[in-house]
Design a protein around this motif. Structure first.
Motif, short mmCIF file in Angstrom:
data_model
loop_
_atom_site.label_atom_id
_atom_site.label_comp_id
_atom_site.label_asym_id
_atom_site.label_seq_id
_atom_site.Cartn_x
_atom_site.Cartn_y
_atom_site.Cartn_z
N ILE A 274 0.84 -1.21 0.00
CA ILE A 274 0.00 0.00 0.00
C ILE A 274 0.87 1.25 0.00
O ILE A 274 0.60 2.22 -0.71
N ALA A 275 1.92 1.24 0.84
CA ALA A 275 2.82 2.39 0.91
C ALA A 275 3.51 2.64 -0.44
O ALA A 275 3.64 3.79 -0.88
N LEU A 276 3.92 1.57 -1.11
CA LEU A 276 4.56 1.71 -2.42
C LEU A 276 3.61 2.30 -3.44
O LEU A 276 3.97 3.20 -4.21
N LEU A 277 2.36 1.81 -3.44
CA LEU A 277 1.35 2.34 -4.38
C LEU A 277 1.09 3.81 -4.11
O LEU A 277 1.04 4.64 -5.04
N LEU A 278 0.93 4.17 -2.84
CA LEU A 278 0.66 5.56 -2.48
C LEU A 278 1.87 6.46 -2.78
O LEU A 278 1.70 7.64 -3.12
N GLU A 279 3.07 5.90 -2.66
CA GLU A 279 4.27 6.67 -2.99
C GLU A 279 4.26 7.05 -4.47
O GLU A 279 4.56 8.20 -4.84
#
Length: 386
Positions: free
Chosen positions: A353-358
């Protein structure tokens, strides 16, 4: 800073995923022998495969364990008279000086009397192997009594073997002391002896509290703060969500930290230095971080820039130490593999999720910069100066 999160997750997953995936059901033997049942034993990174032959009253076993050191030993035993070490009839394997594997039998009549010799029951076809850091004992034992379907088992690993082939005393950590249980040979269940008891209950509570607080709530709070505030519509909701996750995580973490202190005081002579020191560092950093909220300058204050650096730096330090210490706790607690797998799935999902939001955040930032740089000029013709 986000790269720290992704690097931490990747490193820990590559280190621990093999532990989560390695189960007795995935293990194969060089002679392609198959066993009816297998168990992931709950302590000491050990596994047992077995087949019961009721007509012959024999039990064929394959015991696998990682020795405490490369020159260490492993042992599996049946205790016909009790549920601990005293009275155990043990098979013990180690690597000899010439590199070959040796299997010996020990009749452990008491804690002070460990003698190599014939067991209380016959043992056939005993041999041992070593590969991929695991020692393996193979044997067929004639069970002590007709119609036996349950046995008291004890297993252990040790650091080394003396020059005359005598096993050096094993460690007395909780995992070593808990390596015993009653095995149902028909159902495959480990009955008692391995889990339970007030101490193990406290350890489980300690693990759950800290996994939820430091290992889940704190990372979620950091993800919210870093990514949701990029959306103007999420202001100020992101701040309250961030504060809720961090304060809740801190409160639960303090409870988990307190149970850890209690466990430490009740465990004289048992010390997990790295886990304890990281826990102390986490508590200290989180305490400073929470109370720093009361010193937060206004957005236009000249010190706000420096406060942000401090706040973000400590936040990411807590994130990295939290995930590391959860895995160290899992190594100490040695729960069933499904619990390690569950946490890996949770933290991997948060990382994804963090990678996608980044990616989304950077796209938004670049679009905003692009729109500003390409803003059309006012093309109205200005009157000539007189």
């Amino acid at each position: 800073m986000a790269s720290i999160f992704f690097l931490t997750i990747f490193t820990l997953l590559t280190t621990h995923l093999s532990k989560a995936q390695l189960t007795c059901t995935t293990q194969k033997f060089t002679n392609n022998k198959l066993y009816t049942h297998c168990n992931d034993l709950p302590h000491l990174n050990s596994y047992l495969h077995w087949s019961l032959n009721p007509s012959k009253n024999t039990l064929s076993i394959a015991f696998l364990a990682a020795p405490a050191t490369a020159s260490g030993w492993i042992s599996w035993a049946i205790n016909p008279t009790g549920d601990g070490m005293a009275g155990a009839q043990a098979l013990l394997a180690y690597k000899a000086s010439n590199g070959s594997m040796v299997v010996k039998t020990y009749n452990i009549s008491s804690y002070n009397s460990i003698m190599e010799g014939k067991l209380a029951f016959d043992v056939e076809d005993k041999r041992a192997e070593y590969s991929d850091g695991m020692m393996k004992i193979f044997a067929t034992v004639v069970l002590p009594g007709n119609g036996v379907t349950t046995v008291n088992q004890v297993w252990q690993v040790g650091p080394s073997v003396s020059a005359d082939g005598f096993p050096v005393k094993h460690a007395f950590q909780p995992a070593n002391l808990g390596a015993k249980g009653r095995l149902d040979l028909l159902s495959g269940q480990n009955i008692g002896g391995t889990r339970g008891g007030s101490r193990n209950k406290k350890k489980n509570i300690h693990g759950i509290l800290n996994a939820v607080s430091w290992g889940i709530l704190f990372p979620v709070g950091i993800i919210i703060a870093r990514y949701l505030r990029a959306f103007p519509s999420a202001d100020p909701a992101w701040f309250y969500l961030h504060a809720f996750c961090q304060v809740s995580g801190y409160a639960i973490g303090v409870a988990g930290w307190g149970t850890g202190l209690k466990l430490g005081s009740d465990s004289k002579g048992v010390t997990y230095s790295a886990h304890r020191n990281i826990g102390i560092a986490l508590f200290s950093l989180a305490t400073v971080q929470v109370f720093a909220l009361f010193l937060r300058p206004n957005k236009d204050h000249k010190f706000r820039f420096y406060w942000n650096i401090y706040h973000h730096g400590i936040g990411y330090a807590i994130l990295v130490l939290s995930v590391i210490n959860v895995f160290k706790g899992l190594d100490i607690l040695s729960p069933e593999s499904k619990w390690r797998t569950s946490y890996i799935v949770v933290i991997s999902t948060l990382g994804g999720i963090a990678l996608l939001l980044e990616v989304i955040t950077w796209i938004m930032i670049l679009n905003r910069k692009s729109s500003k740089s390409t803003k059309p000029y006012d093309n109205k013709q200005q009157p000539l100066a007189p």
